[in-house]
Design a protein around this motif. Structure first.
Motif, short mmCIF file in Angstrom:
data_model
loop_
_atom_site.label_atom_id
_atom_site.label_comp_id
_atom_site.label_asym_id
_atom_site.label_seq_id
_atom_site.Cartn_x
_atom_site.Cartn_y
_atom_site.Cartn_z
N PRO A 178 0.79 -1.23 0.00
CA PRO A 178 0.00 0.00 0.00
C PRO A 178 0.82 1.28 0.00
O PRO A 178 0.39 2.30 -0.53
CB PRO A 178 -0.85 -0.11 1.26
N ALA A 179 2.02 1.25 0.56
CA ALA A 179 2.84 2.47 0.63
C ALA A 179 3.29 2.93 -0.76
O ALA A 179 3.58 4.12 -0.95
CB ALA A 179 4.06 2.23 1.51
N SER A 180 3.33 2.03 -1.73
CA SER A 180 3.79 2.38 -3.07
C SER A 180 2.66 2.84 -3.99
O SER A 180 2.90 3.19 -5.14
CB SER A 180 4.51 1.20 -3.71
N ALA A 181 1.44 2.86 -3.50
CA ALA A 181 0.28 3.15 -4.35
C ALA A 181 0.33 4.56 -4.92
O ALA A 181 0.58 5.53 -4.21
CB ALA A 181 -1.00 2.97 -3.56
N ARG A 182 0.09 4.64 -6.22
CA ARG A 182 -0.02 5.92 -6.93
C ARG A 182 -1.33 5.87 -7.72
O ARG A 182 -1.51 5.01 -8.58
CB ARG A 182 1.15 6.14 -7.89
N PHE A 183 -2.22 6.78 -7.39
CA PHE A 183 -3.55 6.77 -8.00
C PHE A 183 -3.58 7.63 -9.24
O PHE A 183 -3.05 8.73 -9.27
CB PHE A 183 -4.59 7.25 -6.99
N GLY A 192 -11.45 3.87 -11.07
CA GLY A 192 -10.15 4.48 -11.31
C GLY A 192 -9.06 3.45 -11.51
O GLY A 192 -9.33 2.27 -11.72
N HIS A 193 -7.84 3.93 -11.41
CA HIS A 193 -6.65 3.10 -11.56
C HIS A 193 -5.68 3.37 -10.42
O HIS A 193 -5.58 4.50 -9.95
CB HIS A 193 -5.94 3.40 -12.89
N VAL A 194 -4.95 2.34 -10.02
CA VAL A 194 -3.91 2.49 -9.02
C VAL A 194 -2.69 1.69 -9.48
O VAL A 194 -2.81 0.57 -9.96
CB VAL A 194 -4.38 2.02 -7.61
N ALA A 195 -1.53 2.30 -9.37
CA ALA A 195 -0.28 1.63 -9.73
C ALA A 195 0.47 1.33 -8.44
O ALA A 195 0.53 2.17 -7.53
CB ALA A 195 0.57 2.52 -10.63
N THR A 196 1.03 0.13 -8.36
CA THR A 196 1.80 -0.27 -7.18
C THR A 196 3.08 -0.98 -7.62
O THR A 196 3.16 -1.52 -8.71
CB THR A 196 1.01 -1.23 -6.28
N ARG A 197 4.03 -0.99 -6.72
CA ARG A 197 5.26 -1.75 -6.94
C ARG A 197 5.15 -3.06 -6.16
O ARG A 197 4.47 -3.13 -5.15
CB ARG A 197 6.48 -0.99 -6.43
N ALA A 198 5.84 -4.06 -6.65
CA ALA A 198 5.88 -5.33 -5.93
C ALA A 198 6.60 -5.10 -4.60
O ALA A 198 7.48 -4.25 -4.50
CB ALA A 198 6.61 -6.38 -6.76
N PRO A 199 6.25 -5.85 -3.55
CA PRO A 199 6.92 -5.68 -2.25
C PRO A 199 8.43 -5.85 -2.35
O PRO A 199 9.18 -5.26 -1.58
CB PRO A 199 6.29 -6.77 -1.38
N SER A 200 8.89 -6.63 -3.31
CA SER A 200 10.33 -6.85 -3.48
C SER A 200 11.01 -5.67 -4.15
O SER A 200 12.22 -5.67 -4.34
CB SER A 200 10.56 -8.11 -4.30
N GLY A 201 10.21 -4.66 -4.54
CA GLY A 201 10.78 -3.49 -5.22
C GLY A 201 10.80 -3.63 -6.72
O GLY A 201 11.30 -2.77 -7.41
N ASN A 236 9.13 -4.33 -10.67
CA ASN A 236 8.24 -3.52 -11.49
C ASN A 236 6.84 -3.51 -10.93
O ASN A 236 6.34 -4.53 -10.43
CB ASN A 236 8.21 -4.05 -12.93
N GLY A 237 6.21 -2.37 -11.04
CA GLY A 237 4.86 -2.22 -10.55
C GLY A 237 3.83 -2.61 -11.58
O GLY A 237 4.15 -2.90 -12.73
N THR A 238 2.61 -2.63 -11.14
CA THR A 238 1.50 -2.94 -12.04
C THR A 238 0.43 -1.87 -11.88
O THR A 238 0.27 -1.28 -10.81
CB THR A 238 0.89 -4.31 -11.71
N ASP A 239 -0.28 -1.63 -12.95
CA ASP A 239 -1.39 -0.69 -12.94
C ASP A 239 -2.67 -1.52 -12.94
O ASP A 239 -2.84 -2.41 -13.78
CB ASP A 239 -1.34 0.22 -14.16
N LYS A 240 -3.53 -1.24 -11.97
CA LYS A 240 -4.75 -2.03 -11.84
C LYS A 240 -5.96 -1.12 -11.83
O LYS A 240 -5.99 -0.13 -11.09
CB LYS A 240 -4.74 -2.82 -10.54
N PRO A 241 -6.98 -1.45 -12.61
CA PRO A 241 -8.24 -0.72 -12.48
C PRO A 241 -8.96 -1.18 -11.22
O PRO A 241 -8.71 -2.28 -10.72
CB PRO A 241 -9.01 -1.14 -13.74
N PHE A 242 -9.83 -0.32 -10.71
CA PHE A 242 -10.63 -0.70 -9.54
C PHE A 242 -11.99 -0.03 -9.61
O PHE A 242 -12.18 0.97 -10.30
CB PHE A 242 -9.92 -0.35 -8.23
N ALA A 243 -12.92 -0.60 -8.88
CA ALA A 243 -14.24 -0.01 -8.69
C ALA A 243 -14.60 -0.18 -7.22
O ALA A 243 -14.29 -1.20 -6.60
CB ALA A 243 -15.29 -0.69 -9.57
N GLY A 244 -15.20 0.84 -6.66
CA GLY A 244 -15.60 0.80 -5.27
C GLY A 244 -16.89 1.57 -5.05
O GLY A 244 -17.36 2.28 -5.95
#
Length: 111
Positions: free
Chosen positions: A22-27, A47-56, A58-66
């Motif tokens: 969660p600390a790496s999240a970029r919305f 929307g979309h949120v990009a995160t990095r893997a816990p190991s540091g 490459n990150g992934t961009d994921k769509p979300f709905a809430g």
């Protein structure tokens, strides 16, 4: 509907609770719309949120709905997150039902 700073905080905190890092999240761009379902008001957020893997790695961009429920202390419920089926279908259906276009994470264009 415009996303206020208070609403943005509810969304980002709610989504972060479901992320591996969660600390790496970029919305990215987020859209919100109000609707009433079975007499209950809800705010649908897509929307979309990009995160990095816990190991540091490459990150992934994921769509979300809430959904946010103003009558329940602005409780946040994550509908789905991720770019795999059935999540993508659920996200698309939720966003379209609220009249929100689905945005491409990279271009910001509607899909």
């Amino acid at each position: 509907m415009p996303i206020s700073l208070a609403l943005e905080e509810i969304i980002t905190n709610g989504v972060r609770q479901h992320l591996e890092n969660p600390a790496s999240a970029r919305f990215g761009t987020m859209l919100a719309g109000e609707r009433t379902v079975n007499g209950r008001q809800e705010i649908v957020v897509c929307g979309h949120v990009a995160t990095r893997a816990p190991s540091g790695g490459n990150g992934t961009d994921k769509p979300f709905a809430g959904k946010i429920f103003p009558d329940a202390g602005s409780a946040f419920e994550l509908v789905a997150i991720g770019d795999e089926l059935p999540n993508m279908k659920l996200i698309g259906d939720t966003c379209r039902a609220a009249g929100l276009p689905i945005l491409d994470a990279k271009t910001g264009a509607q899909s």
